[in-house]
Design an enzyme around this catalytic site. Sequence first.
Site, PDB file in Angstrom:
ATOM      1  N   HIS A  83      49.631  68.826 -67.225  1.00  0.00           N
ATOM      2  CA  HIS A  83      48.209  68.960 -67.528  1.00  0.00           C
ATOM      3  C   HIS A  83      47.956  70.410 -67.902  1.00  0.00           C
ATOM      4  CE1 HIS A  83      43.859  69.045 -67.149  1.00  0.00           C
ATOM      5  NE2 HIS A  83      43.843  67.737 -66.988  1.00  0.00           N
ATOM      6  N   GLY A 164      35.749  90.186 -63.874  1.00  0.00           N
ATOM      7  CA  GLY A 164      37.078  90.587 -63.407  1.00  0.00           C
ATOM      8  C   GLY A 164      37.799  91.434 -64.434  1.00  0.00           C
ATOM      9  N   PRO A 165      38.970  91.963 -64.030  1.00  0.00           N
ATOM     10  CA  PRO A 165      39.707  92.862 -64.904  1.00  0.00           C
ATOM     11  C   PRO A 165      40.387  92.108 -66.049  1.00  0.00           C
ATOM     12  CG  PRO A 165      40.953  92.455 -62.901  1.00  0.00           C
ATOM     13  CD  PRO A 165      39.653  91.738 -62.730  1.00  0.00           C
ATOM     14  N   PHE A 168      46.413  90.958 -66.390  1.00  0.00           N
ATOM     15  CA  PHE A 168      47.094  89.723 -66.002  1.00  0.00           C
ATOM     16  C   PHE A 168      47.335  89.686 -64.489  1.00  0.00           C
ATOM     17  CE2 PHE A 168      51.202  87.171 -65.987  1.00  0.00           C
ATOM     18  CZ  PHE A 168      50.547  85.955 -66.123  1.00  0.00           C
ATOM     19  N   GLY A 173      46.632  83.682 -62.071  1.00  0.00           N
ATOM     20  CA  GLY A 173      46.208  83.325 -63.427  1.00  0.00           C
ATOM     21  C   GLY A 173      44.755  83.685 -63.657  1.00  0.00           C
TER      22      GLY A 173
END
Length: 616
Positions: A83, A164-165, A168, A173
């Site tokens: 998925h 948020g930043p 990564f 995730g």
Amino acid sequence: MSLRVVECVPNFSEGRDMAKIKVITDAIEGVAGVRLLDVDPGADTNRTVVTFVGDPDSVVEAAFRAVETASRILDMTTHHGAHPRMGATDVCPFVPVEGVTLADCAELARRLGKRVGEELEIPVYLYEQAASRPERQNLAVVRKGEYEGLEEKLKDPQWAPDFGPARFNAKAGALITGAREFLIAYNVTLNSRDKAHATDIAFELREKGRVARRGQTSAFYSSGKELRYAEGCFPCGNCGFDAPTFEALEAHCRQEHGYELRHLLELNDVDPDRAVGQKAYKAGIFTHCKAIGWYVDTYKRAQLSINLTNYKVTAPHTVLEAARRMAADRGLVVTGSEIVGLVPFQAIYQAGQFYLRQQGKSPFIPVPDVLENAVFSMGLADVAPFETEKKVLGLPKVAEKGLMTMVCADFVDEVSRDTPAPGGGSIAALAGALGGALASMVANLTQGKAKSQEVENKLLASAELAQRAKDQLMLAVDEDTNAFNAYMDARRLPQGTPAEKAAREAAMQQGLKTAVDVPWSTAAACFEVMKAADLAMRNGNPASITDAMQGLQMGFAGVRGGIWNVVINLKDITDEVYNEKMKADCAKLLADARALLDEGTAFGDQALERMLARKQ
Ligand SMILES: [Zn+2]
């Protein structure tokens, strides 16, 4: 004090390790005010869909705790599943159920996103109704590239996260959160085992429509021959018109049938710019409606399996009525219908009101009666039982324990005992509730037999007003007693130190204001009862006039009692600005109520005198 319910349906990237899923759902259930409804893990997708509901603040708190927990115990670097997904908590939509709008839910998504971005340093994208720009509305577009492509995606300024930043986060995730309407899974059952019977009707209803045909040899649309678009001949799927060009057909569909041909073709995976040689399509009746036909062996019946993605635009009962007409055209019968999973209160309530109107009855009757009518009219118990308490989300609050559930005789005895509560406040609320019940009774007894549409409308307005005020006042009977108890609890707080004394005083003042707010709401609702009773008295059947007059008197008793209870609690409140405002509000309400009582009573008494005079 109206009910506010939000549903939240987060998807987590773990569908195999039940222990981990349990840690996440425990975090959700750890928030008071939240109810976990469903946990649906999938081993192949390695993904779990969790559904919970509650008031808006509790739901956002639970969602945050779930996201935080998932980011700690799940690890996206090792995740595989069938998925698309981008994060440990992959998507987290907020859905309005009762007393909240889609815009409210978008705001909840932004609240969650901001907190997740700041406190957990996880990049957050907003989608659907919460999207910050049009190209981010579609979930598939936002999630494109999935987790594996996220590191690169974050480097693209076009894909800067909403919160948020832009960095990564390998373990968690990204989170995608947003707002969407409630999805109702709804099946319509036929008196047939033939799947094709259900399919033929389902394709007429759904937005996606079907392949267009002409020259039917039976009532079934599928008995016709398929049409194709050809150079110089573009047949309309919805009538017999053939357009010379694609553009002419586009204009025809828009003007004559009210739909966008391009959208219809795209729904069917046909490129509108390369239509020649492709099958022609016919649009279905309803937007926000997906439907197929299937056979269910357990029921030995064919069903239309329907997903309604916005019941405020396309309601279950509207689709059902269209299905019933089409079934009749085809020699079939709809034996009933079935809600799969849960349904928002408003969807069923409005269905009940719709059928009551169709039946020439007042739609403003007690809520359980409206719901019962919906269940009967839609045949919701046809293939499986329909338990309202389990199936309907956001049911109005009703007293489950306390004074309102007592037997009348026990209640009267309880009031008479030598305890200060229940007292005048609860009795004021009960008086008003009874007054509202009488007004509703007179209005509903007369409606349907009214002299004119104008009178009919006044009676329905009276019944609507009376039912709403009555339901509010039934809850107030216990709220009044509980409010008084909260003040008594505050009085019992410790007062050893100056800090404790100050805290106790503040709690007592707050308790007193609550003890004022409750009777004030009671008085205001009782005034609404008076208006409803007055309308019913002036427009209702003369044989019931004394019932309406009694309702008016009971409403006034409630107004008077509510105000007395406000005033007696004001004497201990130190906030003078608050006191002055309450006093002025009470004086105005009392003057209005007195005027209505005097005029209404005079009208009623004169009508009675005329009745007596006619007899002599
Ligand atoms: Zn046409």
